[in-house]
Structures are given as C-alpha cells and as structure tokens.
Design a protein around this motif. Structure first.
Motif, PDB file in Angstrom:
ATOM      1  N   SER A   1     -12.496 -38.104 -25.898  1.00 39.56           N
ATOM      2  CA  SER A   1     -12.820 -39.050 -27.309  1.00 39.56           C
ATOM      3  C   SER A   1     -13.975 -38.292 -27.745  1.00 39.56           C
ATOM      4  O   SER A   1     -14.774 -38.894 -28.822  1.00 39.56           O
ATOM      5  CB  SER A   1     -14.166 -40.198 -26.883  1.00 39.56           C
ATOM      6  OG  SER A   1     -15.698 -39.960 -25.893  1.00 39.56           O
TER       7      SER A   1
ATOM      8  N   LYS B   1      -5.958 -33.067 -10.551  1.00 35.13           N
ATOM      9  CA  LYS B   1      -7.460 -32.578  -9.862  1.00 35.13           C
ATOM     10  C   LYS B   1      -7.793 -31.641 -11.436  1.00 35.13           C
ATOM     11  O   LYS B   1      -6.449 -30.360 -11.991  1.00 35.13           O
ATOM     12  CB  LYS B   1      -7.719 -32.070  -9.085  1.00 35.13           C
ATOM     13  CG  LYS B   1      -7.831 -32.944  -7.947  1.00 35.13           C
ATOM     14  CD  LYS B   1      -8.195 -32.900  -6.102  1.00 35.13           C
ATOM     15  CE  LYS B   1      -8.294 -33.490  -5.357  1.00 35.13           C
ATOM     16  NZ  LYS B   1      -7.993 -33.620  -4.341  1.00 35.13           N
TER      17      LYS B   1
ATOM     18  N   ALA C   1     -18.524 -26.488 -18.154  1.00 40.71           N
ATOM     19  CA  ALA C   1     -18.154 -27.749 -17.050  1.00 40.71           C
ATOM     20  C   ALA C   1     -18.923 -27.647 -15.574  1.00 40.71           C
ATOM     21  O   ALA C   1     -19.475 -26.681 -15.017  1.00 40.71           O
ATOM     22  CB  ALA C   1     -16.596 -28.013 -17.668  1.00 40.71           C
TER      23      ALA C   1
ATOM     24  N   ASN D   1     -17.538 -28.543  -9.738  1.00 37.15           N
ATOM     25  CA  ASN D   1     -17.288 -29.219  -8.109  1.00 37.15           C
ATOM     26  C   ASN D   1     -16.998 -28.619  -6.830  1.00 37.15           C
ATOM     27  O   ASN D   1     -16.490 -28.890  -6.336  1.00 37.15           O
ATOM     28  CB  ASN D   1     -16.109 -30.393  -8.294  1.00 37.15           C
ATOM     29  CG  ASN D   1     -16.186 -32.058  -7.518  1.00 37.15           C
ATOM     30  OD1 ASN D   1     -17.117 -32.346  -7.674  1.00 37.15           O
ATOM     31  ND2 ASN D   1     -15.277 -32.657  -7.377  1.00 37.15           N
TER      32      ASN D   1
ATOM     33  N   ASN E   1     -16.325 -30.769 -12.376  1.00 39.26           N
ATOM     34  CA  ASN E   1     -16.248 -32.194 -12.159  1.00 39.26           C
ATOM     35  C   ASN E   1     -16.666 -32.931 -14.035  1.00 39.26           C
ATOM     36  O   ASN E   1     -17.780 -32.519 -14.484  1.00 39.26           O
ATOM     37  CB  ASN E   1     -17.783 -31.955 -11.904  1.00 39.26           C
ATOM     38  CG  ASN E   1     -18.078 -33.428 -10.767  1.00 39.26           C
ATOM     39  OD1 ASN E   1     -17.455 -34.397 -10.949  1.00 39.26           O
ATOM     40  ND2 ASN E   1     -19.495 -33.511 -10.621  1.00 39.26           N
ATOM     41  N   ILE E   2     -15.976 -33.170 -14.097  1.00 40.30           N
ATOM     42  CA  ILE E   2     -15.635 -33.312 -15.762  1.00 40.30           C
ATOM     43  C   ILE E   2     -14.565 -34.923 -15.916  1.00 40.30           C
ATOM     44  O   ILE E   2     -14.402 -34.661 -15.436  1.00 40.30           O
ATOM     45  CB  ILE E   2     -15.239 -32.086 -17.045  1.00 40.30           C
ATOM     46  CG1 ILE E   2     -13.645 -32.836 -16.700  1.00 40.30           C
ATOM     47  CG2 ILE E   2     -16.434 -31.372 -16.907  1.00 40.30           C
ATOM     48  CD1 ILE E   2     -12.880 -30.968 -17.269  1.00 40.30           C
ATOM     49  N   ASP E   3     -14.721 -35.442 -16.769  1.00 44.48           N
ATOM     50  CA  ASP E   3     -14.164 -36.794 -17.244  1.00 44.48           C
ATOM     51  C   ASP E   3     -13.526 -36.205 -18.428  1.00 44.48           C
ATOM     52  O   ASP E   3     -14.572 -36.472 -19.104  1.00 44.48           O
ATOM     53  CB  ASP E   3     -15.720 -37.474 -17.569  1.00 44.48           C
ATOM     54  CG  ASP E   3     -15.348 -39.616 -17.993  1.00 44.48           C
ATOM     55  OD1 ASP E   3     -13.288 -38.897 -18.003  1.00 44.48           O
ATOM     56  OD2 ASP E   3     -15.553 -40.582 -17.485  1.00 44.48           O
ATOM     57  N   VAL E   4     -12.098 -36.595 -18.445  1.00 45.30           N
ATOM     58  CA  VAL E   4     -11.221 -35.594 -19.671  1.00 45.30           C
ATOM     59  C   VAL E   4     -11.575 -36.686 -20.479  1.00 45.30           C
ATOM     60  O   VAL E   4     -11.133 -37.261 -21.532  1.00 45.30           O
ATOM     61  CB  VAL E   4     -10.403 -35.383 -18.417  1.00 45.30           C
ATOM     62  CG1 VAL E   4      -8.874 -35.431 -20.388  1.00 45.30           C
ATOM     63  CG2 VAL E   4     -10.220 -33.931 -17.762  1.00 45.30           C
ATOM     64  N   ASN E   5     -11.357 -38.567 -19.972  1.00 41.19           N
ATOM     65  CA  ASN E   5     -11.135 -38.935 -20.738  1.00 41.19           C
ATOM     66  C   ASN E   5     -12.116 -39.119 -21.396  1.00 41.19           C
ATOM     67  O   ASN E   5     -11.864 -39.588 -23.307  1.00 41.19           O
ATOM     68  CB  ASN E   5     -11.180 -40.571 -20.405  1.00 41.19           C
ATOM     69  CG  ASN E   5      -9.596 -40.877 -20.101  1.00 41.19           C
ATOM     70  OD1 ASN E   5      -8.411 -39.936 -20.361  1.00 41.19           O
ATOM     71  ND2 ASN E   5      -9.450 -41.593 -18.601  1.00 41.19           N
ATOM     72  N   GLN E   6     -13.711 -38.620 -21.304  1.00 34.64           N
ATOM     73  CA  GLN E   6     -14.649 -39.111 -22.141  1.00 34.64           C
ATOM     74  C   GLN E   6     -14.825 -38.061 -22.713  1.00 34.64           C
ATOM     75  O   GLN E   6     -15.374 -38.445 -24.591  1.00 34.64           O
ATOM     76  CB  GLN E   6     -15.197 -38.649 -21.438  1.00 34.64           C
ATOM     77  CG  GLN E   6     -17.157 -39.495 -21.436  1.00 34.64           C
ATOM     78  CD  GLN E   6     -18.225 -38.129 -22.173  1.00 34.64           C
ATOM     79  OE1 GLN E   6     -18.202 -36.930 -21.591  1.00 34.64           O
ATOM     80  NE2 GLN E   6     -19.027 -38.837 -23.443  1.00 34.64           N
ATOM     81  N   LEU E   7     -14.087 -36.711 -22.470  1.00 33.95           N
ATOM     82  CA  LEU E   7     -14.391 -35.457 -23.208  1.00 33.95           C
ATOM     83  C   LEU E   7     -13.384 -36.032 -24.936  1.00 33.95           C
ATOM     84  O   LEU E   7     -14.132 -35.293 -25.408  1.00 33.95           O
ATOM     85  CB  LEU E   7     -14.078 -34.170 -22.257  1.00 33.95           C
ATOM     86  CG  LEU E   7     -15.287 -34.080 -21.507  1.00 33.95           C
ATOM     87  CD1 LEU E   7     -14.841 -32.915 -21.115  1.00 33.95           C
ATOM     88  CD2 LEU E   7     -16.432 -32.581 -22.773  1.00 33.95           C
TER      89      LEU E   7
ATOM     90  N   GLU F   1     -12.810 -27.135  -8.146  1.00 35.57           N
ATOM     91  CA  GLU F   1     -12.748 -27.699  -9.041  1.00 35.57           C
ATOM     92  C   GLU F   1     -13.341 -28.371  -9.695  1.00 35.57           C
ATOM     93  O   GLU F   1     -14.834 -28.128  -9.548  1.00 35.57           O
ATOM     94  CB  GLU F   1     -11.741 -28.426  -8.047  1.00 35.57           C
ATOM     95  CG  GLU F   1     -11.586 -30.038  -8.358  1.00 35.57           C
ATOM     96  CD  GLU F   1     -11.821 -31.494  -7.940  1.00 35.57           C
ATOM     97  OE1 GLU F   1     -11.979 -31.502  -6.633  1.00 35.57           O
ATOM     98  OE2 GLU F   1     -11.986 -32.574  -8.137  1.00 35.57           O
TER      99      GLU F   1
END
Lengths: 293, 293, 293, 293
Positions: free
Chosen positions: C57, C21, A46, A49, C49-55, C47
């Motif tokens: 899916s 986070k 990933a 950040n 930088n990922i979009d957990v919800n998108q992942l 930290e």
C-alpha cells in the motif's frame, strides 16, 4: 546496536539488532558501524522473524541457518601481556626467554611500549559455532578469551566483540621467535557472535570475561577475570598499533588475556570452548585438531 | 620471463619480458606466473617501446612513467636466521634474549623449526624507486636484503624477486616481543624491480646478493653474501610457512638475510638503498623518515 | 515461489515467498529463478517479519521500506499485436500506416513473423509504487497491461510478472518510425510487484488481466481481457525474439496487450495505474509527467 | 587523440594515439574521451611498438594481436532518413508503408521529429576485422555506412567513429513493425577501428564516406556520399535521442546513411565490407551468414 551474520552454508545474511529487534542490514557492516559511531543508523531492512537463542545453539554441523563471523575483518591484531596475570604466568613456564634477569614478559609488562602482534586475516577467523583449530604439530594449544575492539583506520573504536586468540603455547614457549607460528594458522581465531556498538558497552573496563572448556559435556576448566584488571589501556594499545602502521577500517584489536589455563587444559579435538563477556554475549566454538600433511 | 609494472602516478601498467622484449601483460601477473610455471605464456599484448634502464633510473619524484611494485602481493612472510652470519651477529648485540645459555637466535638456528614471521600486506610494500621508511620511533633501522620467492597457496615457487625486509633493529633488540612492530609498518618492505620466473634463476643457491647504502652520493656501507650460505633451504622454509596455514596465491616469502650492517649504518632520511642479486636485477629505493603523530 | 524486492531508498533487499512465508534471498534473483526452474530452491535466509499487504500500500513517497523492481532486468522486449483487439483498435486510429490496402497492424497480425521490439533497460524500469512517466512531448500516453515472461538466454521461461508497456500513443500514431520514441524513455516500463515461478501460474493462457486508471480517487477507465485471447503463443514470440539475437538471462518479454483504452483515458500527472493478473498480483504505479528541457 | 583496442583472443589491450605515437591507455576509454573533451589527456602509459597498418590488415581469423571494438558501448542508437537519398530510395521500394499519400520515409524526412531507434548493445557489436552478420532468415541484408558519434549522458559529443548499421532490408521492407528485427541481432553493428576525438574531425559536415562491398576480391559495389548532404544536424538528432531518455556515457549515435546499395548488392557469406570516412579511417569487416536454429 549489535550486528551479526547467519549463513546457510552458501550465502551469508547480515543483521542489526536495534532496540531488541532484528533487522536485515543492507550495507557493509563496517560502514554501518562507522555510521552508527557518527550518530546515524543506516541500511536497515525488514525485521526478521528469527529466534536468536535457538540459532545460537546450532553449530557448523547443523543444516539450515546458523551463525558465522559478524563480518570479514581485513586484519586482526593482538596486544599481549596487558593483564598482570599474564605477565606472571607466562614467566613461570619452564625455560623462559630472559633479557638479563627479567623474562621478556616481565620486561614488556613494565615497558612503555606494549607487545603488538599480527594475528589473522578474515579467512583464518571463524565465527560462533564454527571450529577453532589446534595445529597438527601442537600438543598444548589454549584459548585466550579477550575483549576485541573493532577500529577504523584512524583508531576510533566502533565496536566490541568477544574474541579468542587461540595459541599453540608449546610452540610459543620453545622460542619467542616462533610466536607467529603459534598464533597465525587456519582456525586460529574466533570472534562473535556479535559486534556490539560502544554505547551498549559503556565501560569496557568493568566487563566480566568467563572461559569454560568443555569436554564430553563437562567443564574441564573454568576461569574468569574482569577487564578492570587490564593494565594497558585500550587507547594506549591502539596508539601503538596504528603508529606509522595504517590498518584498514574494520581491523580488530584483541586487548589481551587475563585468563590462563594450565598445561592440563590443552585443547583436544571435540572440545568446546565457551567465552562470555558480560553484556556482550557468549561465543561458543567446537575444537578440531588439524593434521600435518 | 620476468614481469614488472610501471605507473604514471594514477594508473599502473603491467609487462612481461620475454626473450629480451617487453610486452604488455593483459592478465593478472600472479595468474601469468602460475601459467608460466605450468609451461604456458599467457596474456601477452603488444611489444612496448621503452628503455627499461632509463626507467630504472627514475624514482617516485619523477614525473611520467616509473617503476612500482611488480604486483600487489596479498601477504608477505619472512623466514629468519637462515644464514649463519645472522645467527652470530644477532647474538652479539648487547642485551640479547636468552633461553638458558643460548640466545634465541642461536636456538632457532639449530632448531628443526625455522623462524617464520608475518611481514607485510600489499599496501605496506613499495617498489623500485619508491621510498622505504624508517619508523618515527626508531633510531636504528636497517635494510635486510633478501631473495624473495613468490609462491602459490600450495607452496609451489612461481617466481623470484629482490626483497628488502626493512627492520627497526632497536625496537626488535629491546624485546623479541616487539618483533612485529620492528617489522610491520608503512613502507617496511620493498621488492622488485622484477619478478623473475624460476627458469631464469636456475640455482637459487648460487646467487650473489649485494647491498649498498648510499648517503649524499657515497656508499657508506657495502656488503655481500652468496645464497649458497643459506642454511635453511627454501623448500623447508615454505613447508613451515604453509603448515596448517593457507596463504593466498602470490604470497611472497623472504628467505632470510646474510648481510648485516652494524649500528653505524642506520638508515637516515635521504639515504638510498641498493640491493642487487645476480641475474635478478637491482632494487633501488630512497629512504624517508616517518613522524610519530 | 515468488520473488520481490524492497528498498529503504538507499539499499535494496531481496526476498522469496515460499509456501506463503517470506524469506530473505541470498543469491541473485535470476540465479534463484533458474535454479528453481531446475527443481532447486536456493539462497533462502531467515524468515522475515513483514506485512506484505501493508507494504504494497506504500509508494515511492513513503519513508521506510517499500516495494521496488523485483530485480534489475538486463533487457526488456515487447511483442505487439498479439491480441485480436489490438489489431482492430490500432487500425481504426485516424491516419494509419498502410501497405497496400491493409494497415501495418492488420498485416503483422496475420503474418507468420510477430512484431518484436526493444522496450527498456533496467534503469528505464520502475517497480510497484514507483512512478511511470508520460513524456514531456506526449499528450496521449497510455498504459499497456501485459503478462511479462522472464526468460533465460536460451528462451526458457523461468518466471511471470505483471508488466506495463507504457506508450506515447500520439508519437507512435504519427509515424511507425517513431515507435522507439513512443516506447523507450525514462519511466516507460513498470513491472512487479513479484516475479512468480511457472509452477504457480500453471496455464498462462487462462489468466484474467485487469486495468484501472484512477484519477482523484475514481476509476476513469476499467478494462479486462483474458490471456486466452492471445493469438500469438508465448513460445512463438520467444522463438522470434531469440532468433539470431542472444538475450541475457533474466530478459523480460512483454507478451502484448489486449486492453486498449481510448484517447480520453490519456494518462495525466497524478493518475494511478493499477494492473491485476489473476494469481500473479496487482501492480500499482503513480504517474508523473516529464518536462522537455 | 584516437583510441583503439587490440585483442589476443583472450585479453583486450587499449591504446591512445597522440601526436602520431601509440601509447597504452590505463583508464577506461570513455573516461579518457570525456577527460580529453575537457582539455586533459589522461591515463597514458608506455609507447607501444606496433605497426598499426599491419595490424589493420589482420582479421578475426589471424592468430596473435588484432583489432577489436575500440570499447564496449553500453548502448548504440540510430537516426534514420537523415539524408535526402535515403528518403527517396526507401520510398521507391515496391510496397511501401504509406500514411495517406506519403510514404513513412517521406513523412519523417519532412517532419520536425527525426526517426530514432535502438540499435545494439556491446555484445551485438563487432570491431574492425570481426565479422558482421546476415540473419539466417534474411536474403537481402545491406551495410549502412555512417558517421557515429560517441556522446555523454548529457549529449556532449566526445568522439567520432565509423559505424555500420547492418540491416536486414527484406525484413524491414515487409513491415515497419519489423524494424527492430531487421536492425538488432548478433553481429548487426560494426564500428571502429578508432574513436577519434572532435578536435581531429573539426567539421563533421564535410566528411567523405565511402563504401565498398568486396566479393571474391572484387568490388561488387562502390558508393560514396559527403556528410554535407546530411539534412538532420547531429545536435538535433542528439536532442531527440536524449529527450526524457537518459543514455549512459559512451552511448553511440549512428547519424544516418546516405549510401544505399540496391537489392543486387545483398551481402553474402564471405563478402568483405569496407567503409572509409576521410580523416577517420577505414573499417573493414568480413561477412558471415547466420543459421536459423
């Protein structure tokens, strides 16, 4: 691509910078460098950040994440007297070893065979923000800012880095047979903050190396040199390093120094050494003075 | 106790000799040596039914079991010019590096600080019956038969062994800055057949070291020296080795050579080098000449 | 805290969610869970930088990063007939094994000793977005959506997860001696997407578990149950699991199912199973039908 | 060839018996068995000087070398009701689970699909001379002496061994859903002393299995059976074990028991169980009774 590592004091975390973005690196950094040299980016996770610049401003006394060595190099080797300035300056120092009329430095500078020496193992190396050391029995230790090349066991260059061949010049000057003691000890070598792949460096012979020694917030020494002044070409140095001498993948070769501060710039406990190479980055390391138990 | 290893070409098997009987050793040899130094015998398995003398007569070309390195030493270091003879002989060689009037060898012999140098890693070492090497670019390579001490990271002696600091004397003689190239390369170091615990050696300063170089079945060189001629005491050498320089447990220190064959004894492909130390054993190694690719 | 892992198909990357986070996790997830249960957050890196919800899916056919098992559990065990509904439904099925008048399910439901069974090893488990399997020789395989508890070898609960005890109901129904074949096979178990620490769950007996089986985009089955209907308390199940039976740290116990779709909901190749537990997340897994070679 | 291991309580030592001589084994035993099945003897070291019979007479309370498990099996599985006698005896026990008129044992005996169950992991297994256990909550635990087959993940037989499927018969009898608790616990499985390669066994269906339970020096039970009475052929058992269920190389399958002592032979703390298979050896294990904490 450039790779680096952070530590929280207990675990290390490895990363690759690709197209300006920082990604987790899920494979051994040396494997990733070899693969990249073969045209493949591997092991990316990933995007993270983080503010790299802010992290670069921290050191080993900071809590939280900070920089450490980009990876654990199995062996670090050096090549000496590869710049004309080093031949000269070394030869000017007080009582110098001579063979016949010439100093040993003049001799090696002109000889076909370069000086190649063993410098460090991983545990003797530190990374960005971590302390390099002055031996307890040295009064005159200097940084030697150099371009480091990361190679495979067959001598292929898979990365570049900034490296500091910290040397106890007084011990070395006393007798060339003391070279290993002046060169190899705990905290004798710093490299990083990054290892940069060859495509980012393009011409390793047109890099500007800058050194600053900072004491109490003020630069007490500043110097610079271009790698175009390197007389021994890197491939020639590597050729001699690996001749009948199998080094492990990920070995670092320090390509020699062209900046030689004098005796008055001897490192002291609390100093900070800052080495920049154009396009490669800036390596900053505090200095500690060891004790002789 | 003495420890050794055999190999069948694929796997290695480790043993301990206790009271004249050979037992399997189920723990790491360095751990066993440390434990033994603390008064405990650990890790012994079954007694094995082997003829050690017969096995000692085999070499790397034999099929079946044969000797190999007693263990994989993380680092091997050397101490130089610790015998008076080495000071003298080295200083007599043609063009020698001098500082002022004295050769660098004379200087180090008289100095407080000994010469300490990095010699090898495990993969550059061979064991009994395995070939030491002459670099492809050396015409004058000599064995240097020495007493080796196995130490812990705190400098405690946990074992003794026979060690051969094979050196490319012509490369070394050309310039002291070439010392690492003369000393460190594939097959530059042999040790074994055994590591012997300190209680079996008692006085390391009353051992007889013998060297024979055999060519076509005939000894072309024979020499010997007693370790009582060692001027630099072992604990002094160790003190400097580990000063501000953390070595791993199981590091070997070569304590210097007191036998120096001349230029006419230069090793050739096919020679056999035989080194004996009284009470420690005899280390026999064939010689191969490498090529410069 | 909740932990999860992503994979790029070759390497896995582990994370911890703290205060909303997402951070890299630099230590073994089970170690992190044990440490957290003892009041310490350990091993956090940068930290990410990922979009957990998108992942969430994405599935195993997606290129790039996607979810996988939160960690590799050494052993997965199950507890059966812990909900009243399971006692009843199982007992209604055609020819059921009986001891005297009662079915074996009725008996175990009322007995002091719970049913405890071995379910899976890490390699038989899949994670979110990865395919669960129907045995090649089963025509009636059903998901069993359950609350999973991650425990230490001493039985302490260090995490909760959603787990699917996929079961070949026809094989199991034929003879209770076939239970292991109906329960243990490649792809028999899914869990994730997260392991959630006990402080995030608070009351494990007030969670809503929902199951949906989706075929060609439409839900062909929907069911739900509250964990307050769990008759066998979790600590009682654990007590029997670890009685004279040492399980490794990180073992998962499935606490039983309270949702039992009928024969008409038999899973088919291409179906998608979706299990939600309130506050814990939603585990989505495609279904594949294996072949009998 | 036959392989075995000894332990000194801290380390283990592995051996292969070839042509009546005992050699050290330098490679993983499962690798050696696979290689042997492919026609190659690998990994042999020195011959060891041990009296196998004398070692077989020692147990876990002896100091010095003694037998332990021949290797650490990743998984142990069992097949049930493969002998006619087991069908009968199991079905005669008091209240038995029935489906319709038939007991579940009668059903599985006649069915195409065999009973296959998970038995143990390495840490739940003991070797020759090591204690098998009676659960603290069982009053009627029996040994089940069986022929064990060591297989690869593709189901190839690479070895035979004697194995004891120790079972808490009272727990199992109470409800077939308790089978895992009756079968899987600490000390539930013993195997050894050797794993014997297939060429030494020739016909696995003409072996005599003998069981003796010894209490206070006297046999309180003796029984025997020939493997020719095995109704389920081994390859058929393996076929079902590995159907859609990938087992690791070195998995052991217990092929079922044909000797069933009654309730009066229930194992007690201090008993000794002795199982012999003609041509394979004799496995002797003391018995301990566990406690319910």
């Amino acid at each position: 691509m450039r790779i680096f590592r952070l530590t929280n004091g207990e675990s290390t975390f490895q990363y690759a910078v690709v197209d300006g973005k920082v990604f987790e690196l899920g494979v051994d950094p040396v494997k990733a460098l070899i693969s990249y040299a073969n045209g493949k980016v591997i092991g990316l996770g990933a995007e993270v950040n983080i503010d790299v610049n802010q992290l670069l401003s921290r050191d080993y006394r900071s809590s939280g994440l900070r920089f450490t060595k980009p990876y654990d190099p199995p062996e670090v080797w050096g090549s000496g007297i590869s710049y004309e300035v080093s031949r000269r300056r070394y030869s000017e120092e007080g009582e110098v070893a001579r063979i016949g009329e010439l100093t040993i430095y003049e001799r090696v500078y002109d000889a076909e065979r370069p000086e190649i020496f063993f410098k460090a193992t991983a545990n003797r190396c530190v990374g960005h923000g971590e302390p390099i050391a002055v031996r307890g029995d040295s009064e005159w230790t200097l940084p030697e800012p150099e371009l480091g090349v990361v190679i495979t066991s067959s001598g292929k260059v898979i990365g570049y880095t900034i490296i500091d061949d910290v040397s106890a010049r007084d011990i070395e000057a006393e007798n060339p047979l003391y070279l290993p003691q002046s060169k190899v000890y705990n905290g004798c070598c710093a490299f990083g903050p990054f290892v940069v792949t060859p495509d980012e460096v393009k011409n390793p012979y047109s890099l500007q190396i800058r050194l600053r020694i900072i004491r109490s917030g003020k630069a007490i020494y500043e110097g610079e040199v271009s790698t175009e002044r390197m007389r021994r070409r890197i491939d020639e140095q590597i050729k001699y390093l690996i001749r009948n001498n199998t080094v492990p993948d990920g070995t670092i070769l320090m390509t020699g120094t062209g900046i030689l501060p004098g005796r008055d710039a001897a490192l002291r406990d609390g100093d900070v050494v800052e080495i920049s190479i154009s396009g490669v980055g800036t390596l900053t390391t505090p200095v500690i003075k060891l004790k002789v138990e």
